[in-house]
Design a protein around this motif. Structure first.
Motif, PDB file in Angstrom:
ATOM      1  N   ASN A  14      17.030   5.719  -8.688  1.00 13.86           N
ATOM      2  CA  ASN A  14      16.908   6.086  -7.792  1.00 13.86           C
ATOM      3  C   ASN A  14      15.413   6.681  -7.203  1.00 13.86           C
ATOM      4  O   ASN A  14      16.016   7.264  -6.234  1.00 13.86           O
ATOM      5  N   VAL A  15      14.670   6.188  -8.485  1.00 10.73           N
ATOM      6  CA  VAL A  15      13.242   7.028  -8.130  1.00 10.73           C
ATOM      7  C   VAL A  15      12.486   5.896  -7.412  1.00 10.73           C
ATOM      8  O   VAL A  15      12.691   4.883  -7.746  1.00 10.73           O
ATOM      9  N   SER A  16      11.545   7.340  -6.577  1.00 12.75           N
ATOM     10  CA  SER A  16      11.100   5.384  -5.127  1.00 12.75           C
ATOM     11  C   SER A  16       9.483   5.873  -5.977  1.00 12.75           C
ATOM     12  O   SER A  16       8.991   6.996  -5.837  1.00 12.75           O
ATOM     13  N   PHE A  17       8.762   4.564  -5.373  1.00 10.87           N
ATOM     14  CA  PHE A  17       7.102   5.202  -5.742  1.00 10.87           C
ATOM     15  C   PHE A  17       6.508   4.121  -4.321  1.00 10.87           C
ATOM     16  O   PHE A  17       6.923   3.343  -3.726  1.00 10.87           O
ATOM     17  N   ALA A  18       5.197   4.629  -4.471  1.00  9.31           N
ATOM     18  CA  ALA A  18       4.659   4.091  -3.438  1.00  9.31           C
ATOM     19  C   ALA A  18       3.969   2.793  -3.247  1.00  9.31           C
ATOM     20  O   ALA A  18       3.578   2.387  -5.262  1.00  9.31           O
TER      21      ALA A  18
ATOM     22  N   ASP B  30       0.467  -1.268   0.038  1.00  4.56           N
ATOM     23  CA  ASP B  30      -0.379  -0.307  -0.050  1.00  4.56           C
ATOM     24  C   ASP B  30       0.916   0.880  -0.650  1.00  4.56           C
ATOM     25  O   ASP B  30       1.964   1.014   0.070  1.00  4.56           O
ATOM     26  N   ASP B  31       0.550   2.266   0.253  1.00  2.00           N
ATOM     27  CA  ASP B  31       1.310   3.706   0.252  1.00  2.00           C
ATOM     28  C   ASP B  31       2.207   3.464   1.159  1.00  2.00           C
ATOM     29  O   ASP B  31       2.972   4.543   1.332  1.00  2.00           O
ATOM     30  N   ALA B  32       1.955   2.646   2.001  1.00  2.00           N
ATOM     31  CA  ALA B  32       3.329   2.780   3.516  1.00  2.00           C
ATOM     32  C   ALA B  32       4.706   2.137   3.059  1.00  2.00           C
ATOM     33  O   ALA B  32       5.508   1.920   3.839  1.00  2.00           O
ATOM     34  N   VAL B  33       3.868   1.325   1.683  1.00  3.25           N
ATOM     35  CA  VAL B  33       6.017   0.839   1.322  1.00  3.25           C
ATOM     36  C   VAL B  33       6.064   1.491  -0.072  1.00  3.25           C
ATOM     37  O   VAL B  33       5.241   1.628  -0.586  1.00  3.25           O
ATOM     38  N   MET B  34       7.644   1.524   0.295  1.00 10.78           N
ATOM     39  CA  MET B  34       7.990   2.232  -0.633  1.00 10.78           C
ATOM     40  C   MET B  34       9.298   1.538  -1.408  1.00 10.78           C
ATOM     41  O   MET B  34       9.591   0.832  -1.250  1.00 10.78           O
TER      42      MET B  34
END
Length: 90
Positions: free
Chosen positions: A61-65, A50-54
């Motif tokens: 090196n781009v991050s996503f939820a 979910d949006d708590a998991v990154m």
């Protein structure tokens, strides 16, 4: 536990993780989405949780939820590999 597993092993409560058949987990902290189409220059991957998991793309090196589908560029020397960077376990 095996090093390579389907995503529902680590994310049993994520209904979309159950429907993805062309990706897998490498241990509990990496999602791999192999590019299986010759000549592809971008690829779609589902990031479980979910949006708590990154998740962070290992190459850019781009991050996503978690809990979303992302489309990323895949030059010839890269593939969709995401590292879990939230420090949590499902």
């Amino acid at each position: 536990m095996a090093a390579l597993t389907c995503m529902q092993v680590d994310f049993p409560n994520d209904p979309l993780a159950w429907s993805v058949t062309d990706q897998f987990m490498f241990g509990p902290d990496y999602v791999m989405a192999p590019v299986t189409e010759m000549g592809a220059r971008n690829w779609t991957a589902y990031l479980p949780g979910d949006d708590a998991v990154m998740w962070t793309n290992v190459f850019s090196n781009v991050s996503f939820a978690g809990g979303q589908t992302v489309n990323i560029d895949v030059p010839l020397d890269e593939f969709p590999l995401f590292r879990r960077t939230d420090g949590l376990r499902s």
